[in-house]
Scaffold this motif. Structure first.
Motif, PDB file in Angstrom:
ATOM      1  N   GLY A 213      -2.255  -9.610   9.721  1.00 50.24           N
ATOM      2  CA  GLY A 213      -2.844  -8.592   8.863  1.00 50.24           C
ATOM      3  C   GLY A 213      -2.494  -7.174   9.248  1.00 50.24           C
TER       4      GLY A 213
ATOM      5  N   TYR B 113       0.082   5.213   1.307  1.00 49.28           N
ATOM      6  CA  TYR B 113      -0.840   6.151   1.942  1.00 49.28           C
ATOM      7  C   TYR B 113      -0.237   7.550   1.879  1.00 49.28           C
ATOM      8  CZ  TYR B 113      -3.672   2.481   4.143  1.00 49.28           C
ATOM      9  OH  TYR B 113      -4.515   1.414   4.376  1.00 49.28           O
TER      10      TYR B 113
ATOM     11  N   ILE C 118       1.700  -0.247  14.874  1.00 46.38           N
ATOM     12  CA  ILE C 118       0.460  -0.800  15.381  1.00 46.38           C
ATOM     13  C   ILE C 118       0.578  -1.046  16.884  1.00 46.38           C
ATOM     14  CG2 ILE C 118       1.056  -3.222  14.976  1.00 46.38           C
ATOM     15  CD1 ILE C 118      -2.005  -3.436  14.101  1.00 46.38           C
TER      16      ILE C 118
ATOM     17  N   PHE D 192       0.834  -1.196   0.000  1.00 49.43           N
ATOM     18  CA  PHE D 192       0.000   0.000   0.000  1.00 49.43           C
ATOM     19  C   PHE D 192       0.872   1.250   0.000  1.00 49.43           C
ATOM     20  CE2 PHE D 192      -3.681  -2.503   1.242  1.00 49.43           C
ATOM     21  CZ  PHE D 192      -3.118  -3.529   1.986  1.00 49.43           C
TER      22      PHE D 192
ATOM     23  N   ARG E 177      -8.759  -8.731   7.265  1.00 46.93           N
ATOM     24  CA  ARG E 177      -7.423  -8.531   7.820  1.00 46.93           C
ATOM     25  C   ARG E 177      -6.400  -8.512   6.695  1.00 46.93           C
ATOM     26  NH1 ARG E 177      -5.977 -12.783  12.052  1.00 46.93           N
ATOM     27  NH2 ARG E 177      -7.811 -13.933  11.434  1.00 46.93           N
ATOM     28  N   GLY E 178      -5.552  -7.504   6.720  1.00 48.96           N
ATOM     29  CA  GLY E 178      -4.491  -7.432   5.735  1.00 48.96           C
ATOM     30  C   GLY E 178      -4.815  -6.614   4.517  1.00 48.96           C
ATOM     31  N   THR E 179      -6.079  -6.304   4.309  1.00 48.08           N
ATOM     32  CA  THR E 179      -6.427  -5.448   3.180  1.00 48.08           C
ATOM     33  C   THR E 179      -6.370  -3.984   3.625  1.00 48.08           C
ATOM     34  OG1 THR E 179      -8.766  -5.676   3.683  1.00 48.08           O
ATOM     35  CG2 THR E 179      -7.825  -7.220   2.101  1.00 48.08           C
ATOM     36  N   GLU E 180      -6.746  -3.082   2.727  1.00 45.59           N
ATOM     37  CA  GLU E 180      -6.516  -1.677   3.044  1.00 45.59           C
ATOM     38  C   GLU E 180      -7.275  -1.253   4.286  1.00 45.59           C
ATOM     39  OE1 GLU E 180      -8.199  -2.721   0.394  1.00 45.59           O
ATOM     40  OE2 GLU E 180      -9.682  -1.256  -0.287  1.00 45.59           O
ATOM     41  N   ALA E 181      -6.626  -0.450   5.081  1.00 45.44           N
ATOM     42  CA  ALA E 181      -7.231   0.084   6.288  1.00 45.44           C
ATOM     43  C   ALA E 181      -7.660   1.523   6.046  1.00 45.44           C
ATOM     44  CB  ALA E 181      -6.237   0.011   7.441  1.00 45.44           C
ATOM     45  N   PHE E 182      -8.789   1.884   6.627  1.00 45.26           N
ATOM     46  CA  PHE E 182      -9.302   3.247   6.570  1.00 45.26           C
ATOM     47  C   PHE E 182      -9.034   3.885   7.922  1.00 45.26           C
ATOM     48  CE2 PHE E 182     -11.713   3.171   2.579  1.00 45.26           C
ATOM     49  CZ  PHE E 182     -11.681   1.824   2.307  1.00 45.26           C
TER      50      PHE E 182
ATOM     51  N   SER F 239       1.426  -5.610   4.394  1.00 41.81           N
ATOM     52  CA  SER F 239       0.764  -6.490   5.349  1.00 41.81           C
ATOM     53  C   SER F 239       0.996  -7.929   4.928  1.00 41.81           C
ATOM     54  CB  SER F 239      -0.730  -6.202   5.451  1.00 41.81           C
ATOM     55  OG  SER F 239      -1.420  -6.680   4.323  1.00 41.81           O
TER      56      SER F 239
ATOM     57  N   ILE G 133      -6.730  -9.660  18.510  1.00 47.41           N
ATOM     58  CA  ILE G 133      -5.881 -10.560  17.723  1.00 47.41           C
ATOM     59  C   ILE G 133      -4.435 -10.095  17.645  1.00 47.41           C
ATOM     60  CG2 ILE G 133      -7.720 -11.578  16.338  1.00 47.41           C
ATOM     61  CD1 ILE G 133      -7.002  -9.596  14.115  1.00 47.41           C
ATOM     62  N   ILE G 134      -4.198  -8.833  17.857  1.00 45.97           N
ATOM     63  CA  ILE G 134      -2.820  -8.322  17.871  1.00 45.97           C
ATOM     64  C   ILE G 134      -2.671  -7.450  19.110  1.00 45.97           C
ATOM     65  CG2 ILE G 134      -1.117  -6.810  16.786  1.00 45.97           C
ATOM     66  CD1 ILE G 134      -2.286  -7.575  14.091  1.00 45.97           C
TER      67      ILE G 134
ATOM     68  N   TYR H 159      -8.242  -1.256  14.424  1.00 42.17           N
ATOM     69  CA  TYR H 159      -6.858  -1.148  14.876  1.00 42.17           C
ATOM     70  C   TYR H 159      -6.651   0.152  15.648  1.00 42.17           C
ATOM     71  CZ  TYR H 159      -6.462  -4.068  10.605  1.00 42.17           C
ATOM     72  OH  TYR H 159      -6.638  -5.013   9.618  1.00 42.17           O
TER      73      TYR H 159
END
Lengths: 115, 112
Positions: free
Chosen positions: A101, A36, B45, A34, B97-102, A94, B55-56, B33
């Motif tokens: 993730g 950003y 993170i 990604f 999980r693992g895809t783009e985060a907003f 990721s 989970i984390i 997150y």
């Protein structure tokens, strides 16, 4: 452990010039990649992503990036920058398989576009 | 029509105090997150929740405690604040999980 290196901490460029922001990652497994952008005092906005498929990815605001698996790179490019592109840019990776993730970010590159 | 919203945007407090930051997402995402951005803009993170399950949990002092009452909310409570906790805290969410985060707009915490 996964890591991301953005090779330039600051990139000054003149308006309408092309720009490339470099990103390398370390991984032995499949990853998602990604870019950003963070404008001053704002959150992070996704520019583009690579999940699978074509290695050339187009994003918003005229940016594109190329995934190069052999060089473990994901460099960001724009053919002609504007003053409004001045911001901090973050490359992230990721690894769902090993890291739940979470996004691992590079140190950021400050793009400064001058008139 | 904000997708990920955090409150407050700014938080100034004295050492030793306890404070909370709230986060809500209206995207229907399963994963949320908390990230910390330090003074050099480095993002790391802290926690991740998936469907209200932790989970984390990175190596974060146990003075930091996340709570997820439902999958649309993830709050962060910080006890006994220290000067070194000063940073910008970002909430984020993703569909998978693992895809783009907003990301939310961030909460700038200043401990004095």
């Amino acid at each position: 452990a996964q890591s991301v290196t953005q090779l330039d901490s600051q990139v000054p460029v003149f308006e309408e010039a092309p720009v490339e922001l470099r990103c390398n990652y370390s991984s032995s497994v499949s990853v998602y990649l990604f870019w950003y952008v963070q404008y001053p005092n704002q959150g992070l906005q996704l520019l583009l992503k690579y999940l699978s498929g074509s290695t050339l990815v187009k994003g918003i605001n005229g940016f594109e990036a190329e995934f190069n698996k052999s060089q473990t790179s994901f460099h960001l490019r724009k053919p002609s920058v504007h003053i409004s592109d001045t911001a901090e840019y973050f490359c992230a990776v990721s690894d769902l398989e090993n890291q739940g993730g979470k996004l691992i970010f590079g140190q950021g590159t400050e793009l400064s576009v001058k008139p | 029509d904000t997708a990920v919203s955090q409150t407050p945007k700014y938080l100034v407090t004295q050492m030793g105090n306890d404070k909370s930051i709230k986060c809500e997402q209206n995207l229907g995402h399963d994963t949320m997150y908390w990230y910390k951005q330090d003074s050099k803009k480095f993002l790391k993170i802290m926690f991740s929740y998936n469907n209200k399950e932790l989970i984390i949990n990175e190596t974060v002092p146990n003075r930091f405690s996340p709570k997820s009452p439902d999958k649309a909310h993830l709050n962060l409570h910080i006890n006994s604040l220290e000067l070194g906790d000063s940073a910008v805290y970002f909430c984020a969410s993703s569909h998978l999980r693992g895809t783009e985060a907003f990301f939310g707009q961030g909460t700038r915490l200043t401990v004095v």
